[in-house]
Write a protein that holds these residues in place. Structure first.
Motif, PDB file in Angstrom:
ATOM      1  N   UNK A  98       6.921  74.044  41.823  1.00  0.00           N
ATOM      2  CA  UNK A  98       6.299  72.724  41.689  1.00  0.00           C
ATOM      3  C   UNK A  98       5.566  72.551  40.365  1.00  0.00           C
ATOM      4  N   UNK A  99       5.617  73.514  39.484  1.00  0.00           N
ATOM      5  CA  UNK A  99       4.812  73.475  38.273  1.00  0.00           C
ATOM      6  C   UNK A  99       5.207  72.346  37.329  1.00  0.00           C
ATOM      7  N   UNK A 100       6.397  71.803  37.466  1.00  0.00           N
ATOM      8  CA  UNK A 100       6.829  70.744  36.562  1.00  0.00           C
ATOM      9  C   UNK A 100       6.470  69.337  36.998  1.00  0.00           C
ATOM     10  N   UNK A 101       5.794  69.197  38.149  1.00  0.00           N
ATOM     11  CA  UNK A 101       5.535  67.862  38.693  1.00  0.00           C
ATOM     12  C   UNK A 101       4.757  66.952  37.742  1.00  0.00           C
ATOM     13  N   UNK A 102       3.754  67.493  37.081  1.00  0.00           N
ATOM     14  CA  UNK A 102       2.895  66.675  36.221  1.00  0.00           C
ATOM     15  C   UNK A 102       3.169  66.906  34.738  1.00  0.00           C
ATOM     16  N   UNK A 103       4.304  67.552  34.454  1.00  0.00           N
ATOM     17  CA  UNK A 103       4.585  67.944  33.078  1.00  0.00           C
ATOM     18  C   UNK A 103       4.798  66.741  32.168  1.00  0.00           C
ATOM     19  N   UNK A 104       5.510  65.724  32.645  1.00  0.00           N
ATOM     20  CA  UNK A 104       5.816  64.580  31.773  1.00  0.00           C
ATOM     21  C   UNK A 104       4.538  63.886  31.309  1.00  0.00           C
TER      22      UNK A 104
END
Length: 425
Positions: A98-104
């Motif tokens: 789930x680490x990419x959820x807030x990446x953008x």
């Protein structure tokens, strides 16, 4: 903060109300009301206080969905119609998937110059054990034999973001370890132990303890333990229900040399009213003023950026609460330094000042029902003119043009129930 409490009258809402001033009536003053004269505000550019790191808020895609591309630019842009945020807070998910959820959003905020910080609610499940805490039979805590693995987990998240274009400014040990009915509890002793023995291996700034109410029993032990303090870079705090009397922190001033002091989460005065309710939104302006002047925080970070009670409405437009934040965030930029200024020249008037290069930024909040004729005098600095912006019942951070400065002084009228920002040139 937890998703389940969002927007409902909860214990947290009651606590927040404890630190709030009474909500003002929404009636406007009668036409032709007299203008009140206030004592002069003296701004001393040579009397420097804390360095400001920024103002901002949180995004949590798993709970409320991510910001859109346009909303990211509104939040972190600095032009007209923008909030000017320079800090983004994101969660540290338990699971690496789930680490990419807030990446953008983190990437875009970083591109626009914002500092990104991260806070965990829980360690990975394999590191947690349950225990009995008072009446709570399923309380959670980090297993003592997993402290090293947890430090590596935080370090791995930091590395993941760095490899994906985001350099974390700092990472927290735990979100609200003293209000953790729905996440992971930490005692002060456990926090100190982790900081002493494990936090030194984390490859970015370490934030602790993020007490939900700026309770000093969580942070005093850190400041009083040299080994723990050596591995902390930022003393972080939340201000839910914290009375203004508890904003100052003498022990930090005594022992916190070289450390930063951040307010990393709050909504204020509540999560039940619309962020456009006026003049209640001015409570936010006063709250930021006191956080800067009385608590001497270096950062002020809201809870959800986009929410009906937050700085950005669900339609992506800036709210009245957001406009109050923008009066600070757009103009008081990272690296600016707060300087001494007359804080309360009249009843219900709150003034703070900041220097950045040759410019001075002044934010004045008038919560009173009468307009105020306010003189400002600059000491140890020069200016030829001052530009101003205004938020009141009908306008949001609206440019008011420029005013001349004579012999280091200028006089303006602060409209009733308004907030203004002045920038010298």
């Amino acid at each position: 903060m937890t998703q389940a409490r969002d927007g409902v009258l909860s214990r947290r809402a009651v606590l927040a109300a404890m630190g709030a001033v009474p909500v003002l009536a929404t009636a406007t003053p009668a036409a032709g009301a007299a203008v009140t004269a206030a004592a002069a505000v003296v701004i001393d550019r040579s009397a420097q206080r804390q360095t400001i790191r920024g103002f901002g808020g949180m995004t949590h895609a798993a709970w409320i969905g991510d910001l859109t591309a346009a909303q990211r630019d509104t939040a972190f842009g600095t032009g007209e119609g923008r909030l000017g945020f320079s800090v983004l807070r994101i969660p540290v998910p338990e699971n690496q998937a789930d680490w990419g959820r807030d990446l953008a959003t983190a990437r875009r905020a970083s591109e626009l110059g914002a500092a990104v910080i991260a806070s965990p609610w829980n360690p990975p499940a394999r590191m947690v054990e349950t225990f009995v805490r008072g009446s709570q039979t399923n309380a959670r805590r980090l297993r003592y034999d997993m402290y090293g693995a947890y430090a590596q987990h935080l370090n791995d998240f930091n590395t993941y973001l760095r490899n994906n274009g985001v350099n974390l400014y700092g990472i927290s040990v735990q979100n609200e370890p003293d209000y953790a009915h729905d996440w992971t509890w930490w005692t002060p002793a456990e926090m100190v132990r982790f900081l002493r023995e494990n936090a030194g291996s984390i490859g970015t700034r370490v934030i602790a303890p993020e007490s939900f109410q700026y309770l000093k029993n969580m942070s005093d032990p850190i400041l009083n333990d040299a080994a723990a303090l050596a591995n902390v870079d930022i003393i972080g705090a939340h201000l839910y229900g914290t009375s203004f009397a508890n904003f100052p922190y003498p022990l930090f001033k005594q022992k916190g040399a070289g450390k930063e002091l951040w307010m990393t989460e709050v909504y204020y005065p509540n999560s039940s009213d619309s962020a456009d309710l006026w003049p209640q939104a001015l409570d936010v302006g006063e709250h930021i003023h006191r956080a800067m002047v009385e608590a001497e925080f270096q950062a002020y970070v809201w809870w959800y950026i986009r929410r009906g009670y937050g700085p950005m409405r669900e339609d992506g437009q800036i709210s009245k609460r957001g406009a109050n934040m923008a009066h600070f965030a757009r103009f008081v930029r990272p690296g600016y330094v707060r300087v001494e200024a007359t804080a309360n020249p009249a009843s219900n008037v709150y003034v703070s000042a900041y220097r950045g290069g040759n410019s001075t930024v002044v934010v004045a909040v008038n919560k009173g029902t009468a307009a105020v004729s306010q003189q400002f005098t600059l000491r140890n600095g020069t200016a030829s003119s001052v530009s101003s912006w205004l938020t009141d019942a009908s306008r949001n951070v609206a440019s008011q043009g420029t005013t001349g400065v004579s012999n280091g002084s200028f006089t303006v009228t602060l409209p009733a129930r308004s907030v203004m920002t002045f920038v010298t040139a």
